[in-house]
Design a protein around this motif. Structure first.
Motif, PDB file in Angstrom:
ATOM      1  N   HIS A 182      36.058  46.604  21.226  1.00 18.66           N
ATOM      2  CA  HIS A 182      36.269  48.037  21.046  1.00 18.66           C
ATOM      3  C   HIS A 182      35.462  48.490  20.219  1.00 18.66           C
ATOM      4  O   HIS A 182      34.945  49.511  20.197  1.00 18.66           O
ATOM      5  CB  HIS A 182      37.914  48.021  20.811  1.00 18.66           C
ATOM      6  CG  HIS A 182      38.197  49.451  20.636  1.00 18.66           C
ATOM      7  ND1 HIS A 182      38.421  50.329  21.360  1.00 18.66           N
ATOM      8  CD2 HIS A 182      38.637  50.163  19.291  1.00 18.66           C
ATOM      9  CE1 HIS A 182      38.804  51.629  20.828  1.00 18.66           C
ATOM     10  NE2 HIS A 182      38.956  51.353  19.604  1.00 18.66           N
ATOM     11  N   SER A 183      35.243  47.733  19.045  1.00 23.18           N
ATOM     12  CA  SER A 183      34.323  48.473  17.895  1.00 23.18           C
ATOM     13  C   SER A 183      33.120  48.533  18.499  1.00 23.18           C
ATOM     14  O   SER A 183      32.202  49.415  18.123  1.00 23.18           O
ATOM     15  CB  SER A 183      34.266  47.466  16.759  1.00 23.18           C
ATOM     16  OG  SER A 183      35.749  47.435  16.322  1.00 23.18           O
TER      17      SER A 183
ATOM     18  N   SER B 143      32.072  49.260  21.660  1.00 21.68           N
ATOM     19  CA  SER B 143      31.983  50.468  22.500  1.00 21.68           C
ATOM     20  C   SER B 143      32.057  51.703  21.748  1.00 21.68           C
ATOM     21  O   SER B 143      31.297  52.720  22.274  1.00 21.68           O
ATOM     22  CB  SER B 143      33.454  50.276  23.360  1.00 21.68           C
ATOM     23  OG  SER B 143      34.437  50.712  22.733  1.00 21.68           O
ATOM     24  N   LYS B 144      32.607  51.765  20.558  1.00 19.29           N
ATOM     25  CA  LYS B 144      32.644  52.805  19.674  1.00 19.29           C
ATOM     26  C   LYS B 144      31.162  53.190  19.103  1.00 19.29           C
ATOM     27  O   LYS B 144      30.927  54.019  18.555  1.00 19.29           O
ATOM     28  CB  LYS B 144      33.637  52.766  18.640  1.00 19.29           C
ATOM     29  CG  LYS B 144      35.018  52.786  19.135  1.00 19.29           C
ATOM     30  CD  LYS B 144      36.115  52.747  18.148  1.00 19.29           C
ATOM     31  CE  LYS B 144      36.065  53.712  16.991  1.00 19.29           C
ATOM     32  NZ  LYS B 144      37.178  53.509  15.691  1.00 19.29           N
ATOM     33  N   GLU B 145      30.540  52.173  19.126  1.00 15.90           N
ATOM     34  CA  GLU B 145      28.910  52.173  18.512  1.00 15.90           C
ATOM     35  C   GLU B 145      28.056  53.080  19.526  1.00 15.90           C
ATOM     36  O   GLU B 145      27.087  53.505  19.216  1.00 15.90           O
ATOM     37  CB  GLU B 145      28.456  50.719  18.261  1.00 15.90           C
ATOM     38  CG  GLU B 145      28.952  49.953  17.246  1.00 15.90           C
ATOM     39  CD  GLU B 145      28.760  50.260  15.853  1.00 15.90           C
ATOM     40  OE1 GLU B 145      27.878  51.138  15.748  1.00 15.90           O
ATOM     41  OE2 GLU B 145      29.513  49.682  14.869  1.00 15.90           O
ATOM     42  N   HIS B 146      28.504  52.840  21.086  1.00 13.84           N
ATOM     43  CA  HIS B 146      27.750  53.662  21.712  1.00 13.84           C
ATOM     44  C   HIS B 146      26.139  52.921  22.049  1.00 13.84           C
ATOM     45  O   HIS B 146      25.198  53.933  21.903  1.00 13.84           O
ATOM     46  CB  HIS B 146      27.627  55.141  21.853  1.00 13.84           C
ATOM     47  CG  HIS B 146      29.008  55.850  21.746  1.00 13.84           C
ATOM     48  ND1 HIS B 146      29.847  55.731  22.774  1.00 13.84           N
ATOM     49  CD2 HIS B 146      29.720  56.416  20.755  1.00 13.84           C
ATOM     50  CE1 HIS B 146      30.964  56.444  22.598  1.00 13.84           C
ATOM     51  NE2 HIS B 146      31.027  56.742  21.235  1.00 13.84           N
TER      52      HIS B 146
END
Length: 481
Positions: A160-161, A163-166
């Motif tokens: 999840h983390s 994915s938040k980095e894009h």
């Protein structure tokens, strides 16, 4: 009696529900769609897909492959997926699911499979790369990691983390699968939907195990960016190789490459080395060279070295120096990894360098690389051997740490025992490291190119996305602080 296919379908549905409903390991709602279990995009050699991208879908057995719906400019595309089938000799271990694949054209604006968005393209230039490895939840019949606890097994939180980095790309350095035994008696509540290896099979994985160990918890990272993946020793054919070749392999070996032979023996194979170019800026390109290191010994030399040597010879040709190009070696077992001194209790002759088969096989063939990335040791680590490219280890993705302490600078260098004895007259020893940094913390790395060529910054992040270290990489040197 209900049919085998009905029972398999019910079991599969139950496992997917369990995996996606566990509070500590919950995946986002978009992780699955009608009729599919997972959808994602892999980076491939151009010999497989001209765009360097191939979409994949994991589906229940018995339903047709979905189609990829994509947009290219104002044009809508409808792409057929072809089925990937495990070997018939895998039996009931891989009877419940199948995989599907479709090469993606270049220049896509978007793509989806059965309503699930998948990464559709690669950027013109790469600004951010996420990297991680060694992620599965260890269940081996004797002990079990707590697969229901984020603190014990943080893969879903890690994904999840990420994915938040894009990121523009994720690199996976091997060891997806760790559910290699039955849940130990009395620890059933910790095993998180694990399934035992199928009796009589010369391998440990199953389709249900891959859903629990990979597709449910890793869903956010799979949807965030195309994945460049290599297999680890846990994906050797006698362990988790059938799932790897069915779901993640992009080599010519095929989806059934690990299927047992006529005498019910797991084969032993090696993928050809390959490379992909990642443009960084005008006149600057990163070449990632992929080497399969699933087999070999950690602390002593074995007869596998000549076979492994061929893979490094292939890689050396792929990493040939070219103006404007910098090269990274991506593999699973590190060339210069420092393991814990805990291991020396098993054999006092062992030095705590790993993996020596790889070190020997690649000797004289790593001079073209700026950096070498691996995992295998369950820590974050940077090792500098004088005159060699820095070794970066990113094995802290979720599997149990090998040890919490004991990662000390060895007195003697690689290819020497812990009394200074040469392991083989055929391979010259290296000096010991001039620099060693190790962090025993779950997490991942974010790699960012710096303005000057051959310079990168790596931000080491914990599974909650907070930074715990920053590494500076210049040429073949790396330091962390």
């Amino acid at each position: 009696m209900r049919s085998k296919s009905f029972a398999s379908g019910m079991m599969l549905a139950s496992l997917v529900l369990l995996a996606f409903s566990a509070p500590a390991q919950a995946a986002p709602a978009h992780a699955s769609g009608p009729g599919i279990i997972s959808a994602y995009t892999l980076v491939t050699p151009t010999s497989l897909s001209k765009s360097r991208l191939q979409s994949r879908a994991v589906i229940p057995n018995g339903i047709p492959c979905p189609r990829v719906h994509a947009t290219k400019g104002k044009k809508k595309l409808d792409l057929k997926m072809t089925k990937r089938v495990p070997g018939a000799s895998t039996g009931s271990a891989f009877s419940a699911v199948r995989a599907c694949q479709a090469n993606l054209p270049s220049g896509l604006k978007s793509a989806s499979i059965a309503g699930v968005k998948v990464p559709a393209g690669l950027p013109k230039t790469f600004d951010k790369i996420a990297i991680f490895g060694d992620t599965g939840c260890a269940v081996n019949g004797e002990t079990s990691q707590d697969c229901t606890s984020t603190a014990s097994w943080p893969l879903a939180k890690n994904a999840h983390s990420i994915s938040k980095e894009h990121p523009d790309l994720t690199i996976f350095t091997g060891d997806f699968f760790y559910r290699e035994g039955p849940c130990p008696a009395g620890q059933e509540a910790k095993c998180g939907g694990s399934t035992i290896p199928v009796p009589g099979m010369p391998f440990d994985d199953s389709d249900y195990g891959w859903i629990a160990d990979v597709f449910a918890p890793m869903a956010p990272a799979l949807s965030a960016a195309p994945m460049l993946a290599i297999r680890g020793n846990h994906e050797a054919c006698n362990r988790g190789g059938n799932g790897y070749f069915l779901f993640f392999d992009v080599s010519p070996l095929g989806a059934d490459a690990c299927a047992p032979d006529a005498s019910n023996q797991a084969p032993k194979n090696i993928q050809p080395s390959w490379a992909v170019d990642l443009p960084i800026s005008s006149g600057r390109t990163l070449r990632a060279v992929m080497v399969d290191s699933a087999y070999g010994n950690n602390y002593s030399l074995s007869p596998w070295v000549p076979t492994q040597h061929t893979a490094y010879e292939q890689a050396a040709k792929l990493s040939a120096k070219k103006k404007g190009r910098e090269s990274w070696l991506i593999t699973h077992r590190p060339m210069f990894g420092v393991d814990t001194t805990f291991e020396t209790q098993f054999d006092p002759a062992w030095n705590n360098w790993t993996a020596v088969d790889q070190t020997a096989a690649a000797q004289g063939l790593i001079g073209n690389y700026n950096l070498m990335f691996a995992s295998h040791i369950h820590v974050a680590q940077v090792v500098q051997i004088p005159g060699q490219p820095a070794q970066v280890v990113v094995g802290n993705g979720g599997a149990n740490p090998d040890s919490l302490t004991g990662y000390t600078l060895p007195v003697y260098g690689p290819l020497l025992g812990n009394q200074g004895q040469q392991l083989s007259p055929d391979y010259a020893p290296y000096p010991t490291a001039s620099y060693l940094w190790t962090a025993v913390r779950y997490g991942y790395g974010i790699l960012k190119p710096q303005p000057n060529a051959n310079q990168w910054k790596m931000i080491e992040k914990a599974y909650d996305g907070t930074t715990f270290a920053t590494c500076s990489m210049k040429g073949k040197q790396a330091t962390c602080g």
